[in-house]
Write a protein that holds these residues in place. Structure first.
Motif, PDB file in Angstrom:
ATOM      1  N   PHE A 170      14.359 -36.278   9.514  1.00  0.00           N
ATOM      2  CA  PHE A 170      14.904 -35.014  10.030  1.00  0.00           C
ATOM      3  C   PHE A 170      16.083 -34.531   9.167  1.00  0.00           C
ATOM      4  O   PHE A 170      17.021 -33.908   9.654  1.00  0.00           O
ATOM      5  CB  PHE A 170      15.298 -35.128  11.508  1.00  0.00           C
ATOM      6  CG  PHE A 170      16.253 -36.251  11.838  1.00  0.00           C
ATOM      7  CD1 PHE A 170      15.816 -37.546  11.996  1.00  0.00           C
ATOM      8  CD2 PHE A 170      17.603 -35.993  12.013  1.00  0.00           C
ATOM      9  CE1 PHE A 170      16.700 -38.584  12.306  1.00  0.00           C
ATOM     10  CE2 PHE A 170      18.501 -37.010  12.320  1.00  0.00           C
ATOM     11  CZ  PHE A 170      18.039 -38.309  12.469  1.00  0.00           C
ATOM     12  N   CYS A 274      20.779 -48.317   8.139  1.00  0.00           N
ATOM     13  CA  CYS A 274      21.439 -47.003   8.028  1.00  0.00           C
ATOM     14  C   CYS A 274      22.202 -46.917   6.703  1.00  0.00           C
ATOM     15  O   CYS A 274      23.017 -47.784   6.390  1.00  0.00           O
ATOM     16  CB  CYS A 274      22.400 -46.779   9.194  1.00  0.00           C
ATOM     17  SG  CYS A 274      23.227 -45.172   9.056  1.00  0.00           S
ATOM     18  N   PRO A 275      21.959 -45.864   5.923  1.00  0.00           N
ATOM     19  CA  PRO A 275      22.609 -45.775   4.607  1.00  0.00           C
ATOM     20  C   PRO A 275      24.089 -45.446   4.670  1.00  0.00           C
ATOM     21  O   PRO A 275      24.770 -45.502   3.645  1.00  0.00           O
ATOM     22  CB  PRO A 275      21.835 -44.640   3.925  1.00  0.00           C
ATOM     23  CG  PRO A 275      21.342 -43.782   5.053  1.00  0.00           C
ATOM     24  CD  PRO A 275      21.050 -44.742   6.187  1.00  0.00           C
ATOM     25  N   TRP A 326      27.953 -46.843  18.768  1.00  0.00           N
ATOM     26  CA  TRP A 326      27.233 -46.525  17.532  1.00  0.00           C
ATOM     27  C   TRP A 326      26.927 -45.035  17.462  1.00  0.00           C
ATOM     28  O   TRP A 326      27.232 -44.365  16.476  1.00  0.00           O
ATOM     29  CB  TRP A 326      25.930 -47.339  17.454  1.00  0.00           C
ATOM     30  CG  TRP A 326      25.184 -47.059  16.177  1.00  0.00           C
ATOM     31  CD1 TRP A 326      25.596 -47.369  14.910  1.00  0.00           C
ATOM     32  CD2 TRP A 326      23.933 -46.385  16.032  1.00  0.00           C
ATOM     33  NE1 TRP A 326      24.670 -46.937  13.991  1.00  0.00           N
ATOM     34  CE2 TRP A 326      23.637 -46.341  14.649  1.00  0.00           C
ATOM     35  CE3 TRP A 326      23.031 -45.847  16.931  1.00  0.00           C
ATOM     36  CZ2 TRP A 326      22.482 -45.760  14.155  1.00  0.00           C
ATOM     37  CZ3 TRP A 326      21.867 -45.270  16.425  1.00  0.00           C
ATOM     38  CH2 TRP A 326      21.606 -45.232  15.048  1.00  0.00           C
ATOM     39  N   LYS A 330      28.794 -42.401  14.959  1.00  0.00           N
ATOM     40  CA  LYS A 330      27.950 -41.791  13.917  1.00  0.00           C
ATOM     41  C   LYS A 330      27.938 -40.261  14.000  1.00  0.00           C
ATOM     42  O   LYS A 330      28.042 -39.569  12.999  1.00  0.00           O
ATOM     43  CB  LYS A 330      26.525 -42.342  14.091  1.00  0.00           C
ATOM     44  CG  LYS A 330      25.506 -41.949  13.097  1.00  0.00           C
ATOM     45  CD  LYS A 330      25.610 -42.624  11.774  1.00  0.00           C
ATOM     46  CE  LYS A 330      25.706 -44.116  11.778  1.00  0.00           C
ATOM     47  NZ  LYS A 330      26.009 -44.662  10.453  1.00  0.00           N
ATOM     48  N   CYS A 343      25.249 -39.003   9.988  1.00  0.00           N
ATOM     49  CA  CYS A 343      23.783 -39.133   9.939  1.00  0.00           C
ATOM     50  C   CYS A 343      23.224 -38.138   8.938  1.00  0.00           C
ATOM     51  O   CYS A 343      23.513 -36.939   9.010  1.00  0.00           O
ATOM     52  CB  CYS A 343      23.187 -38.872  11.322  1.00  0.00           C
ATOM     53  SG  CYS A 343      21.384 -38.903  11.306  1.00  0.00           S
ATOM     54  N   THR A 344      22.397 -38.629   8.019  1.00  0.00           N
ATOM     55  CA  THR A 344      21.798 -37.749   7.017  1.00  0.00           C
ATOM     56  C   THR A 344      20.301 -37.557   7.264  1.00  0.00           C
ATOM     57  O   THR A 344      19.596 -37.049   6.390  1.00  0.00           O
ATOM     58  CB  THR A 344      22.035 -38.301   5.591  1.00  0.00           C
ATOM     59  OG1 THR A 344      21.363 -39.566   5.470  1.00  0.00           O
ATOM     60  CG2 THR A 344      23.521 -38.496   5.317  1.00  0.00           C
ATOM     61  N   GLY A 345      19.843 -37.969   8.434  1.00  0.00           N
ATOM     62  CA  GLY A 345      18.468 -37.664   8.840  1.00  0.00           C
ATOM     63  C   GLY A 345      17.392 -38.464   8.150  1.00  0.00           C
ATOM     64  O   GLY A 345      16.238 -38.025   8.097  1.00  0.00           O
ATOM     65  N   CYS A 346      17.724 -39.674   7.649  1.00  0.00           N
ATOM     66  CA  CYS A 346      16.710 -40.458   6.926  1.00  0.00           C
ATOM     67  C   CYS A 346      15.653 -41.047   7.846  1.00  0.00           C
ATOM     68  O   CYS A 346      14.565 -41.396   7.406  1.00  0.00           O
ATOM     69  CB  CYS A 346      17.361 -41.573   6.118  1.00  0.00           C
ATOM     70  SG  CYS A 346      17.949 -42.979   7.109  1.00  0.00           S
ATOM     71  N   GLY A 347      15.986 -41.211   9.117  1.00  0.00           N
ATOM     72  CA  GLY A 347      15.016 -41.720  10.091  1.00  0.00           C
ATOM     73  C   GLY A 347      14.813 -43.224  10.083  1.00  0.00           C
ATOM     74  O   GLY A 347      13.993 -43.751  10.850  1.00  0.00           O
ATOM     75  N   ARG A 348      15.549 -43.943   9.222  1.00  0.00           N
ATOM     76  CA  ARG A 348      15.315 -45.390   9.146  1.00  0.00           C
ATOM     77  C   ARG A 348      15.599 -46.096  10.469  1.00  0.00           C
ATOM     78  O   ARG A 348      14.909 -47.034  10.855  1.00  0.00           O
ATOM     79  CB  ARG A 348      16.189 -46.013   8.052  1.00  0.00           C
ATOM     80  CG  ARG A 348      15.746 -45.696   6.645  1.00  0.00           C
ATOM     81  CD  ARG A 348      16.599 -46.474   5.648  1.00  0.00           C
ATOM     82  NE  ARG A 348      16.182 -46.205   4.278  1.00  0.00           N
ATOM     83  CZ  ARG A 348      16.660 -45.202   3.543  1.00  0.00           C
ATOM     84  NH1 ARG A 348      17.571 -44.387   4.053  1.00  0.00           N
ATOM     85  NH2 ARG A 348      16.237 -45.029   2.301  1.00  0.00           N
ATOM     86  N   CYS A 349      16.654 -45.675  11.170  1.00  0.00           N
ATOM     87  CA  CYS A 349      16.998 -46.380  12.413  1.00  0.00           C
ATOM     88  C   CYS A 349      15.898 -46.220  13.451  1.00  0.00           C
ATOM     89  O   CYS A 349      15.783 -47.037  14.364  1.00  0.00           O
ATOM     90  CB  CYS A 349      18.337 -45.884  12.963  1.00  0.00           C
ATOM     91  SG  CYS A 349      18.369 -44.116  13.308  1.00  0.00           S
ATOM     92  N   LEU A 359      16.867 -42.037  17.817  1.00  0.00           N
ATOM     93  CA  LEU A 359      18.171 -41.365  17.931  1.00  0.00           C
ATOM     94  C   LEU A 359      18.029 -39.896  18.322  1.00  0.00           C
ATOM     95  O   LEU A 359      18.782 -39.398  19.158  1.00  0.00           O
ATOM     96  CB  LEU A 359      18.894 -41.543  16.596  1.00  0.00           C
ATOM     97  CG  LEU A 359      20.082 -40.694  16.201  1.00  0.00           C
ATOM     98  CD1 LEU A 359      21.034 -41.527  15.357  1.00  0.00           C
ATOM     99  CD2 LEU A 359      19.631 -39.504  15.403  1.00  0.00           C
TER     100      LEU A 359
END
Ligand code: SF4
Ligand code: SF4
Length: 372
Positions: A170, A274-275, A326, A330, A343-349, A359
């Motif tokens: 996202f 999370c990066p 958390w 964040k 949050c940069t929207g990578c979706g890893r979490c 999330l």
């Protein structure tokens, strides 16, 4: 990435080997995607043949699975479990050590890594944004982290536009992707007839110039831009706003925190992948003979019991307060610390949570009823 269209050049699809060779000639160790244990991770590359081709990464809450890309592209996968974080902020490292000199006096010694010049192939826009946040934390002028700085100084970033976002992505809603716009040395957009390449730094310009490439055509530049817009439009997840500070901080007693706590295992996977997460613990590791000791930094997680332990009590004694910490740090506290969300929207979490906690779904439930 395409703001200076006149500077865009075309790297042929088989020109990746020339790019890697140019980086190696310039003294960089090249790190790039590799398949390991069923996932795409970052590993040292000895040539372009090591790059996975024809793969996509299907992701969903609690799921990550490699699939086939019929177009056999090099970068049709969205991301893997690793971001750029471990390359600069090591999961475990010695900060200093202490021993005794010949007279028996204690001698303390800083241990700063000797970091090689590192070129990373395939960095994504969300991870470049996360790297900027890690820089803001570890390189703040009043306290520069020598270990992070030593590694970061020699980093050369070859970014890639995401053409095939995962269902968990996202970055369009956080404003960080899917097309890289800043923070790279070279950015690539993969098209059927090659890579539209732009330089983002003098170092990147020099590497591209050494390859004697032809300018990209207006049609190729338009196709790359359209590909990024289509990838953004394909994203189905989103956050309801870029600044959720007030929306979340006014709901610290919302019943949803109990509901998510009943599912959460407090495993810390989300913080590990999370990066942007930078919490760590410091431990002393004495040698068995008692003559010396190493002081180590290891990644820590706000989901761990010890993370909230202060003298005599624990400020976050249960999973409800840890998950809340958390999410509110964040998405709310970072605005106070860094002027933007963490949050940069990578979706890893989402993908790497073993119970599929999402999330974006939690935020939607917590802020239901607010105007978007
Ligand atoms: S909070 Fe989740 S989606 Fe956001 S940057 Fe961290 S891992 Fe990625
Ligand atoms: S949200 Fe998921 S990944 Fe994060 S601690 Fe809970 S169970 Fe683990």
């Amino acid at each position: 990435m395409f703001a200076h269209a006149d500077l865009a050049v075309l790297l042929p699809t088989d020109g990746l080997s020339a790019l890697l060779a140019a980086l190696m000639r310039a003294g960089y160790r090249c790190i790039g995607p590799a398949v390991e244990s069923g996932a795409i991770v970052l590993r040292e590359l000895d040539g372009p043949d090591a790059l996975p081709r024809g793969l996509q990464a299907a992701q969903a809450p609690g799921e990550y699975r490699l699939t086939t890309d019929p177009a056999k592209r090099y970068f049709a996968w969205a991301n893997g479990p690793q971001a750029l974080k471990p390359l600069n902020f090591a999961p475990q490292e010695t900060l200093w050590q202490v021993g005794r000199d010949a007279a028996g006096a204690l001698r303390f010694e800083a241990v700063v890594p000797v970091a090689p010049k590192l070129a990373v192939i395939g960095a994504r826009a969300c991870d470049l944004a996360a790297l900027a946040l890690q820089d803001a934390h570890f390189l703040r002028p009043e306290r520069i982290d020598a270990h992070y700085a030593a590694r970061r100084a020699g980093m050369f970033l070859v970014a890639v536009q995401c053409a095939v976002p995962a269902s968990t992505c996202f970055c369009a809603s956080t404003g960080d992707g899917p097309t890289p716009t800043t923070g790279f040395d070279i950015a690539l957009a993969e098209l059927p007839d090659g890579f539209v390449a732009t330089a983002g730094s003098e170092a990147g310009r020099a590497v591209l110039a050494s390859l004697n490439l032809v300018p990209a055509s207006a049609q190729q530049i338009d196709a790359a831009r359209a590909q990024g817009e289509a990838a953004a439009a394909a994203q189905t997840r989103r956050l309801p706003g870029r600044n959720l500070h007030d929306a979340l901080m006014s709901r610290l007693e919302h019943p949803r925190w109990d509901e998510v706590a009943a599912r959460c295992l407090a495993c810390g996977n989300c913080t590990a992948v999370c990066p942007t997460c930078f919490c760590h613990a410091e431990l002393d590791q004495p040698a068995l003979d008692g003559a010396s000791s190493r002081h180590e930094r290891v990644w820590d997680s706000c989901f761990g019991e010890s993370h909230g332990h202060l003298h005599g009590f624990n400020v976050r004694p249960d999973i409800r307060t840890r998950y809340r910490q958390w999410l509110t740090h964040k998405l709310a506290g970072w605005h106070e610390q860094f002027g933007r969300s963490g949050c940069t929207g990578c979706g890893r979490c989402i993908a790497w949570c073993p119970v599929g906690i999402d999330l974006t779904e939690e935020v939607a439930a917590l802020t239901a009823g607010d105007a978007a």
